[in-house]
Design a protein around this motif. Structure first.
Motif, PDB file in Angstrom:
ATOM      1  N   GLY A  89      44.479  19.052  86.078  1.00  0.00           N
ATOM      2  CA  GLY A  89      44.567  18.256  84.861  1.00  0.00           C
ATOM      3  C   GLY A  89      43.278  17.595  84.438  1.00  0.00           C
ATOM      4  O   GLY A  89      43.278  16.755  83.528  1.00  0.00           O
ATOM      5  N   ALA A  90      42.146  17.955  85.052  1.00  0.00           N
ATOM      6  CA  ALA A  90      40.866  17.334  84.702  1.00  0.00           C
ATOM      7  C   ALA A  90      40.381  17.827  83.346  1.00  0.00           C
ATOM      8  O   ALA A  90      40.635  18.957  82.939  1.00  0.00           O
ATOM      9  N   ASN A  91      39.667  16.957  82.630  1.00  0.00           N
ATOM     10  CA  ASN A  91      39.063  17.317  81.348  1.00  0.00           C
ATOM     11  C   ASN A  91      37.646  17.814  81.616  1.00  0.00           C
ATOM     12  O   ASN A  91      36.746  17.029  81.886  1.00  0.00           O
ATOM     13  N   LEU A  92      37.468  19.139  81.528  1.00  0.00           N
ATOM     14  CA  LEU A  92      36.169  19.767  81.754  1.00  0.00           C
ATOM     15  C   LEU A  92      35.663  20.441  80.482  1.00  0.00           C
ATOM     16  O   LEU A  92      34.802  21.320  80.543  1.00  0.00           O
ATOM     17  N   CYS A  93      36.170  20.012  79.335  1.00  0.00           N
ATOM     18  CA  CYS A  93      35.755  20.605  78.068  1.00  0.00           C
ATOM     19  C   CYS A  93      34.244  20.457  77.876  1.00  0.00           C
ATOM     20  O   CYS A  93      33.672  19.395  78.141  1.00  0.00           O
ATOM     21  N   GLN A  94      33.612  21.534  77.460  1.00  0.00           N
ATOM     22  CA  GLN A  94      32.173  21.578  77.165  1.00  0.00           C
ATOM     23  C   GLN A  94      31.307  21.180  78.362  1.00  0.00           C
ATOM     24  O   GLN A  94      30.185  20.727  78.201  1.00  0.00           O
ATOM     25  N   SER A  95      31.834  21.365  79.550  1.00  0.00           N
ATOM     26  CA  SER A  95      31.044  21.088  80.753  1.00  0.00           C
ATOM     27  C   SER A  95      30.286  22.335  81.194  1.00  0.00           C
ATOM     28  O   SER A  95      30.632  23.454  80.807  1.00  0.00           O
ATOM     29  N   CYS A  96      29.238  22.129  81.977  1.00  0.00           N
ATOM     30  CA  CYS A  96      28.563  23.238  82.651  1.00  0.00           C
ATOM     31  C   CYS A  96      29.200  23.361  84.021  1.00  0.00           C
ATOM     32  O   CYS A  96      29.078  22.466  84.848  1.00  0.00           O
ATOM     33  N   LEU A  97      29.882  24.491  84.244  1.00  0.00           N
ATOM     34  CA  LEU A  97      30.680  24.641  85.469  1.00  0.00           C
ATOM     35  C   LEU A  97      30.218  25.845  86.276  1.00  0.00           C
ATOM     36  O   LEU A  97      31.027  26.584  86.830  1.00  0.00           O
ATOM     37  N   ALA A  98      28.913  26.047  86.344  1.00  0.00           N
ATOM     38  CA  ALA A  98      28.361  27.128  87.172  1.00  0.00           C
ATOM     39  C   ALA A  98      28.343  26.658  88.623  1.00  0.00           C
ATOM     40  O   ALA A  98      27.290  26.386  89.208  1.00  0.00           O
ATOM     41  N   ALA A  99      29.537  26.549  89.186  1.00  0.00           N
ATOM     42  CA  ALA A  99      29.716  25.908  90.491  1.00  0.00           C
ATOM     43  C   ALA A  99      30.483  26.811  91.437  1.00  0.00           C
ATOM     44  O   ALA A  99      31.055  27.822  91.047  1.00  0.00           O
ATOM     45  N   ASP A 100      30.502  26.422  92.714  1.00  0.00           N
ATOM     46  CA  ASP A 100      31.311  27.124  93.715  1.00  0.00           C
ATOM     47  C   ASP A 100      32.726  26.572  93.621  1.00  0.00           C
ATOM     48  O   ASP A 100      33.005  25.450  94.041  1.00  0.00           O
ATOM     49  N   LEU A 101      33.628  27.368  93.051  1.00  0.00           N
ATOM     50  CA  LEU A 101      35.000  26.944  92.811  1.00  0.00           C
ATOM     51  C   LEU A 101      35.998  27.666  93.721  1.00  0.00           C
ATOM     52  O   LEU A 101      37.185  27.719  93.417  1.00  0.00           O
ATOM     53  N   TRP A 110      41.403  21.386  81.546  1.00  0.00           N
ATOM     54  CA  TRP A 110      40.938  21.719  80.202  1.00  0.00           C
ATOM     55  C   TRP A 110      39.519  22.270  80.325  1.00  0.00           C
ATOM     56  O   TRP A 110      38.583  21.533  80.646  1.00  0.00           O
ATOM     57  N   LEU A 111      39.385  23.557  80.020  1.00  0.00           N
ATOM     58  CA  LEU A 111      38.084  24.224  80.124  1.00  0.00           C
ATOM     59  C   LEU A 111      37.595  24.728  78.771  1.00  0.00           C
ATOM     60  O   LEU A 111      36.690  25.556  78.713  1.00  0.00           O
ATOM     61  N   ALA A 112      38.188  24.259  77.684  1.00  0.00           N
ATOM     62  CA  ALA A 112      37.775  24.699  76.355  1.00  0.00           C
ATOM     63  C   ALA A 112      36.302  24.374  76.123  1.00  0.00           C
ATOM     64  O   ALA A 112      35.861  23.241  76.319  1.00  0.00           O
ATOM     65  N   GLY A 113      35.530  25.379  75.735  1.00  0.00           N
ATOM     66  CA  GLY A 113      34.114  25.180  75.479  1.00  0.00           C
ATOM     67  C   GLY A 113      33.252  25.045  76.717  1.00  0.00           C
ATOM     68  O   GLY A 113      32.043  24.838  76.620  1.00  0.00           O
ATOM     69  N   ALA A 114      33.833  25.161  77.902  1.00  0.00           N
ATOM     70  CA  ALA A 114      33.056  25.038  79.142  1.00  0.00           C
ATOM     71  C   ALA A 114      32.229  26.294  79.382  1.00  0.00           C
ATOM     72  O   ALA A 114      32.571  27.387  78.927  1.00  0.00           O
ATOM     73  N   ASP A 115      31.120  26.129  80.093  1.00  0.00           N
ATOM     74  CA  ASP A 115      30.251  27.256  80.456  1.00  0.00           C
ATOM     75  C   ASP A 115      30.511  27.605  81.912  1.00  0.00           C
ATOM     76  O   ASP A 115      30.063  26.908  82.821  1.00  0.00           O
ATOM     77  N   LEU A 116      31.247  28.705  82.112  1.00  0.00           N
ATOM     78  CA  LEU A 116      31.621  29.132  83.465  1.00  0.00           C
ATOM     79  C   LEU A 116      30.680  30.198  84.017  1.00  0.00           C
ATOM     80  O   LEU A 116      30.919  30.718  85.120  1.00  0.00           O
ATOM     81  N   ARG A 117      29.640  30.553  83.277  1.00  0.00           N
ATOM     82  CA  ARG A 117      28.724  31.581  83.753  1.00  0.00           C
ATOM     83  C   ARG A 117      28.051  31.112  85.043  1.00  0.00           C
ATOM     84  O   ARG A 117      27.483  30.032  85.100  1.00  0.00           O
ATOM     85  N   GLY A 118      28.128  31.923  86.072  1.00  0.00           N
ATOM     86  CA  GLY A 118      27.567  31.544  87.364  1.00  0.00           C
ATOM     87  C   GLY A 118      28.577  30.906  88.300  1.00  0.00           C
ATOM     88  O   GLY A 118      28.237  30.577  89.435  1.00  0.00           O
TER      89      GLY A 118
END
Length: 253
Positions: A89-101, A110-118
């Motif tokens: 339920g975290a708000n990650l909209c428009q975040s840079c999420l090039a992380a180890d998930l 919420w990942l709308a507009g987030a950058d998941l590349r990487g």
């Protein structure tokens, strides 16, 4: 567990943390991953419902942290270690999420507009109910993402009209008043790269969907890739740069 000094700094607020992170944060090279989580240590921290919009958490070790319903809108989580982190339920909209998930709980995030590349996902990354697109923030960017281990059936793909990698093609451009030939060529290369990234994002996703027995969703994203390949602007830049590369081969600078 997290280092108490790092947790105390976070509790001073986003502005104080960002200043410390930029100018004084420690570098750590003794952790297992040689890439992710080599900065501040907030592993296992309880940050449930924390207001962290715009925070710089790049390279931070957040392994096992509780970020349930946290506000991370616009946060920088590049190269962060979020293994087994709770982001339900975290708000990650428009975040840079090039992380180890790997193993992270992103249910209903919420990942709308987030950058998941990487980003690094695996079969234990939970994505049930995740929001990848909305009218306000646009869609997530996913070019280069490895979907092979992700359980794609848990994602509501019918709610994704297009990927953020294609949306960037509609973003306004800033032009010089008197651009020279070199500048125009650079712009052409950048524009072609944007098209190629979007096409690659669609084709990789559709292949993974097809392999996981989701042909209808795969066909829809394949159609988006074909549409981009037929776009007159893409075809123009592709032909132009092929001619340019041919000239450089015969007449090197």
């Amino acid at each position: 567990m997290s280092i108490p000094e790092h947790l105390a700094m976070l509790r001073r607020g986003v502005e104080a943390w960002n200043h410390w992170h930029l100018h004084e944060r420690p570098l750590v090279f003794a952790r297992p991953s040689p890439i992710y989580g080599q900065g501040p240590d907030l592993s296992g921290a309880d940050l449930q419902q924390a207001m962290l919009a715009g925070i710089n958490l790049c390279t931070t070790n957040l392994r096992g942290a509780n970020l349930r319903q946290a506000d991370l809108h616009g946060a920088d989580l590049g190269l962060a270690d979020l293994r087994e982190a709770i982001l339900h339920g975290a708000n990650l909209c428009q975040s840079c999420l090039a992380a180890d998930l790997r193993g992270a709980d992103l249910r209903e995030a919420w990942l709308a507009g987030a950058d998941l590349r990487g980003s690094w996902l695996n079969a234990h990354t939970r994505l049930e109910g995740v929001l990848l697109q909305d009218a306000e923030h646009g869609s997530a960017r996913v070019a280069g993402l490895d979907w092979s281990q992700v359980r794609l059936a848990t994602i509501a793909w019918e709610r994704v009209d297009l990927l953020g990698d294609e949306e960037i093609l509609s973003a306004p451009h800033i032009h010089k008043e008197e651009p020279g030939a070199s500048y125009e060529l650079l712009q052409a290369y950048e524009r072609l790269w944007q098209y190629e990234s979007a096409i690659q994002a669609y084709e990789t996703l559709q292949q993974a969907l097809k392999e996981q027995g989701l042909p209808a969703q795969a066909a829809r994203f394949r159609a988006r890739a074909c549409s981009l390949r037929q776009n007159p602007e893409y075809r123009f830049f592709s032909r132009r740069l092929r001619r340019q590369q041919g000239r450089e081969r015969f007449f090197p600078l």
